[in-house]
Structures are given as C-alpha cells and as structure tokens.
Design a protein around this motif. Sequence first.
Motif, mmCIF file in Angstrom:
data_model
loop_
_atom_site.group_PDB
_atom_site.id
_atom_site.type_symbol
_atom_site.label_atom_id
_atom_site.label_comp_id
_atom_site.label_asym_id
_atom_site.label_seq_id
_atom_site.Cartn_x
_atom_site.Cartn_y
_atom_site.Cartn_z
ATOM 1 N N THR A 44 39.767 18.926 -15.740
ATOM 2 C CA THR A 44 39.481 18.496 -14.360
ATOM 3 C C THR A 44 38.070 17.943 -14.208
ATOM 4 O O THR A 44 37.592 17.781 -13.088
ATOM 5 N N GLY A 45 37.397 17.627 -15.292
ATOM 6 C CA GLY A 45 36.027 17.125 -15.198
ATOM 7 C C GLY A 45 35.951 15.714 -14.643
ATOM 8 O O GLY A 45 36.923 14.945 -14.681
ATOM 9 N N ASN A 46 34.761 15.351 -14.088
ATOM 10 C CA ASN A 46 34.504 14.015 -13.537
ATOM 11 C C ASN A 46 35.492 13.640 -12.431
ATOM 12 O O ASN A 46 35.836 12.461 -12.280
ATOM 13 N N ASN A 47 35.929 14.644 -11.683
ATOM 14 C CA ASN A 47 36.868 14.405 -10.575
ATOM 15 C C ASN A 47 38.143 13.698 -11.038
ATOM 16 O O ASN A 47 38.730 12.898 -10.302
ATOM 17 N N GLN A 48 38.542 13.940 -12.262
ATOM 18 C CA GLN A 48 39.760 13.347 -12.805
ATOM 19 C C GLN A 48 40.634 14.449 -13.397
ATOM 20 O O GLN A 48 40.132 15.481 -13.834
ATOM 21 N N ARG A 54 43.137 15.147 -16.401
ATOM 22 C CA ARG A 54 43.585 14.674 -17.693
ATOM 23 C C ARG A 54 44.290 15.809 -18.425
ATOM 24 O O ARG A 54 43.909 16.969 -18.286
#
Length: 369
Positions: free
Chosen positions: A340-344, A346
């Motif tokens: 959930t890093g960088n508001n994404q 994956r």
Amino acid sequence: MSKVTTVWADRVLRQVVGWVKVPVETTILRIFKEVSDAQISQFEALTHILRGQHWRRLLRSGKSKVGVQLVQWVDVDSTVDTVCGRQEGSAKGFNPKKKGARSYHPQIAFLAESKEILQAWFRTGNAFTSNGVVEFTKQLLAHLPNRMRIIFRGDSGYFVGDLLELLDTRGHGYLIKVKLKNLTALLAKQNWTAIKGQSGWEQCAFQYRCGGWSRSRQFVAVRMKQPKQVTGPQSELWDTTEYDYFCYVTTEPLTPWKAHKKYGERATCETWIEEAKSQMGLGKIRTNQFLANAALFHCAVLAYNTVRWMAQLSGNKTLCQWEPDTLRTYLIRVAGKLLTGNNQLRVRTPADPLYPQEWDDWVKVGLLA
C-alpha cells in the motif's frame, strides 16, 4: 452463495475494488429474488453484447478472426441439473442418472472453435430436449453477424422438421443425428458400399422426406458389422451378421464416413458443459425461486465466458486449452502480498511461477484491460 461471499470478504479483494464490506449471503440472495422476466432477457442480451465487443477486440489485436469467419460450427445440447427439494420450476423429466428425481433442463449453444457459450436458456425440468429450439435458434441467429453461416450440430433430440426448415430458409447448415421409428428398416433398404481403409464399415447416402416435411433432405449413414454368435449343428444356415447403424441429416458436402467423424467431435461439447457446471457453478447455486435461479445461471455463463475470453485475448494456446480449475490453480489461487505504499495498491507475487509464460500472458490481459 456462502462461498461467494466468503471469497469476496477477503481483505485484499475488498481493498482492490474499494469495497467497505461485502453483503451477507441472505442480502445477495434477496436481490436475486427480485429479478424479473425482463431482466433475464437483459442477461441473455448482455452475453451477446459482450461477445461482440470481445470479437472486435480480438480482431483489432490480431489474436483471432473468429468474429469475421464466414462459417462456424455451433454445438447445441441440453443438460440435466438434478435438484434436492421442490424448487420452483423443477420437475420430473428426462434424468438418466437419477430417474424420477426433480431437475432443471438448461439448453446451451457452444461455439466449437473457441469453446465459449454463445447462448443459454434456463428451462424447467420437464422440458423436452427440443422444446423451444426454434425460438432459441432464432434468437441466436439474430445476435450473430449477418455474414456468418452456422452449421448446427446436435443429437437426435434436435431432429425437428421446423428447426431444419428454419436453418434451410436462413441459408444455414446442420448435421443432426436422425431419430425415426422405422429407421432400421429404412436403412436396410439402401445400397451400401464398403468404406476404404475401414474394415467392417459400410456407408450410404440417400434422399428422404419425412412426414410433415415440405421436401426431401440429404441423409447419410454408416454401419458397422457386429457378428452374432450362433452355435449349433445348423449354425451355418443362419444369417449371423448384425449391424450398428449411425444416420444423420445434413446440408454439408461430406461423405457419410466424414460426416460420422465430424459428428463425433461434438462429444467435446458435453465436456464443456461439465466444466461449466462443476467448475463454474452453472446451475449449482439455487434458491427456491425460478427467476432467481435463472439469474444465477446467467451469472455463471458470464463467468465461464470471461475466463474463455481472457484466455483468447492472451494469445496463449495453452491457456485456451486449460480448464477453469486449472486456471484457478496456477494463475489465481497463488500466494501474494498487498503493498500500500505511495498511495497505491500493488500485489506482489512470486518471481518464479510454475508456468512463467502463461503467467505473464495472463497478467498482461489484466494490465491492458
């Protein structure tokens, strides 16, 4: 339905699609029980609409020309779906495995080349194989490209004069197994010739007009010798030869032997039906209401076709051959981690899948969607 809600209640899936929570199974079933006749028709139309879009996408990508081919073989068959209870619309009918049990009797048309379901009807259990087949075929033809000529392939349950008349009038073809009370006597009168390279087999072709038909049609037949064991001092006086007959009515310029072999290819249609029933829940998720069951049935049709369409878009021949359960095992039910890093959002998956080429081709379809 409880399994469906359990899968979608998974935290990763909910975050990917942006759902706060998943309704419980009773809520979902209540929604399905509010379905109307008009919405069932919309389900049927949706399958045709999505297929048309898929065929155009296949053509643009160069993956397949299935949508622009002039001739396509279409396998039509019915299947018995036994129920445990007295669900609305279930009835006692033809049920070879559980005689006397209540069931539903859906009817399905497959495209032989791509294994996708072209059209499906959810029917009551006492519907005969050919019940409504003329209207079924009219609806199917209305949603196929006008330039496409289909060859209807079906078992003896579809040996119906009105269906043959419809296909003849529209310029389409057929290869259907013959069902007549006097068939054996009729075939015994024909002129039979040996089939080259097929020991014990003979073939014939003739024109015949059944009662109620407007004209005669082409019949082709093959027969195989079955020696009958007769023992006794006067056994040489008896005619010990019997035959197994196989007869078809067809519009195609095939020799009787080639027609027999071509008809044998429809056996794979029964395999596809079993895949859809046992692996995609076709007709297996039920309520006590007929229209709700029909809606769930069409959802399973869309799910089955989605898997087939994704495999076709991948351009991978192996994926096109795999069954749904195989796709689940190697490409869907895999270990992963949600990042959930960088508001994404994956999903990280293993770097060395068991089938790397199939994995890459399958994931690429999703990324390009």
